[in-house]
Design a protein around this motif. Structure first.
Motif, PDB file in Angstrom:
ATOM      1  N   GLU A  99     -20.656  20.846  -4.767  1.00 35.54           N
ATOM      2  CA  GLU A  99     -20.071  21.601  -5.835  1.00 35.54           C
ATOM      3  C   GLU A  99     -19.766  20.856  -6.903  1.00 35.54           C
ATOM      4  N   PHE A 100     -19.079  19.559  -6.734  1.00 34.18           N
ATOM      5  CA  PHE A 100     -19.028  18.761  -7.966  1.00 34.18           C
ATOM      6  C   PHE A 100     -20.312  18.648  -8.671  1.00 34.18           C
ATOM      7  N   LEU A 101     -21.249  18.245  -7.813  1.00 37.85           N
ATOM      8  CA  LEU A 101     -22.676  17.910  -8.443  1.00 37.85           C
ATOM      9  C   LEU A 101     -23.034  19.040  -9.346  1.00 37.85           C
ATOM     10  N   SER A 114     -30.648  29.512 -11.504  1.00 28.33           N
ATOM     11  CA  SER A 114     -31.918  30.208 -12.354  1.00 28.33           C
ATOM     12  C   SER A 114     -32.896  28.953 -12.338  1.00 28.33           C
ATOM     13  N   VAL A 115     -32.824  27.967 -11.792  1.00 26.42           N
ATOM     14  CA  VAL A 115     -33.832  26.815 -11.755  1.00 26.42           C
ATOM     15  C   VAL A 115     -34.830  27.007 -10.492  1.00 26.42           C
ATOM     16  N   ALA A 116     -36.208  26.932 -10.738  1.00 30.02           N
ATOM     17  CA  ALA A 116     -36.831  27.061  -9.394  1.00 30.02           C
ATOM     18  C   ALA A 116     -37.005  25.749  -8.838  1.00 30.02           C
ATOM     19  N   ILE A 117     -36.830  25.522  -7.653  1.00 29.98           N
ATOM     20  CA  ILE A 117     -36.526  24.156  -7.009  1.00 29.98           C
ATOM     21  C   ILE A 117     -37.747  23.493  -6.567  1.00 29.98           C
ATOM     22  N   ASP A 118     -39.158  24.233  -6.894  1.00 27.97           N
ATOM     23  CA  ASP A 118     -40.315  23.678  -6.694  1.00 27.97           C
ATOM     24  C   ASP A 118     -41.278  23.979  -7.699  1.00 27.97           C
ATOM     25  N   PRO A 119     -41.673  22.976  -8.614  1.00 33.19           N
ATOM     26  CA  PRO A 119     -42.306  23.496  -9.963  1.00 33.19           C
ATOM     27  C   PRO A 119     -43.690  23.958  -9.678  1.00 33.19           C
ATOM     28  N   ALA A 128     -28.230  32.821  -5.582  1.00 38.65           N
ATOM     29  CA  ALA A 128     -27.335  32.507  -6.355  1.00 38.65           C
ATOM     30  C   ALA A 128     -26.149  31.972  -5.415  1.00 38.65           C
ATOM     31  N   GLY A 129     -25.797  30.792  -5.930  1.00 45.11           N
ATOM     32  CA  GLY A 129     -24.526  30.045  -5.167  1.00 45.11           C
ATOM     33  C   GLY A 129     -24.764  29.203  -4.029  1.00 45.11           C
ATOM     34  N   VAL A 130     -26.082  28.996  -3.931  1.00 45.10           N
ATOM     35  CA  VAL A 130     -26.511  28.215  -2.653  1.00 45.10           C
ATOM     36  C   VAL A 130     -26.942  26.713  -3.094  1.00 45.10           C
ATOM     37  N   PHE A 131     -27.167  26.554  -4.284  1.00 50.52           N
ATOM     38  CA  PHE A 131     -27.539  25.325  -4.891  1.00 50.52           C
ATOM     39  C   PHE A 131     -26.777  24.108  -4.452  1.00 50.52           C
TER      40      PHE A 131
END
Length: 197
Positions: A99-101, A114-119, A128-131
């Motif tokens: 959460e901090f990061l 909204s970021v794709a984790i594998d380009p 949403a919220g799983v990052f």
């Protein structure tokens, strides 16, 4: 005869260069998962050399989707029969929560939701919220080492006959130990040494 020595050296170089084409496994039939920390000298810690293992390093030495992909390939198609997990004390993955990061990234103007984790696979996105969970921070190196071994042992993509074990590298002593086993606790108290009353 000299020609025999030269021919043997040429054959060894060919086998080294073409080992995947020839189906030659790494020397120890070994896959190592370790943290990327520069204080963890994987080859020295395990007593292995170049060519002995497929070595995969990531933040924390954690089982991720790409670790599974790599372990699946090496154990099913490259002859690997053993996996060793090496985590270490004083790991940076214990210094902050997910959460901090995640909040720190948001403060930098990055929206982790909204970021794709594998380009290479832009369609692969986290819900949403799983990052914060995806970052995979932890609080206990011994527990996390045991958990990585369990995850690999329970993965259906890794053959059941593959031997899987984990160890903790102590950056303070520059030695390996088993998770949960700290010899200093057994030799530095009178009670542990069985002092007579």
């Amino acid at each position: 005869m000299l020609y025999q020595q030269i021919d043997m050296e040429l054959a060894e170089r060919e086998a080294w260069a073409l080992r995947r084409q020839k189906g030659i496994p790494n020397n120890r039939r070994l896959f190592v998962l370790a943290c990327m920390d520069e204080r963890l000298p994987v080859e020295e810690a395990l007593g292995i050399r170049l060519g002995d293992a497929h070595v995969y390093r990531n933040a924390g030495g954690l089982v991720t989707d790409d670790v599974i992909r790599s372990a699946m390939l090496t154990t099913n198609f490259f002859g690997t029969k053993e996996i060793i997990v090496v985590n270490h004390t004083e790991c940076g993955m214990m210094t902050a929560t997910g959460e901090f990061l995640t909040n720190a990234l948001r403060e930098k103007g990055i929206d982790p939701d909204s970021v794709a984790i594998d380009p290479a696979l832009p369609e692969l996105k986290l819900p949403a919220g799983v990052f914060p969970k995806w970052i995979r921070t932890f609080s206990d190196v011994d527990e996390i080492c045991l958990k990585q071994v369990e995850l690999l042992r329970n993965c259906p993509l890794i053959p059941a006959d593959v031997q899987i074990h984990g160890y903790v590298w102590e950056v303070e002593s520059m030695r390996l130990r088993r998770p949960g086993v700290r010899l200093a606790e057994k030799v530095n108290t009178a009670k542990a040494m069985g002092a007579k009353g």
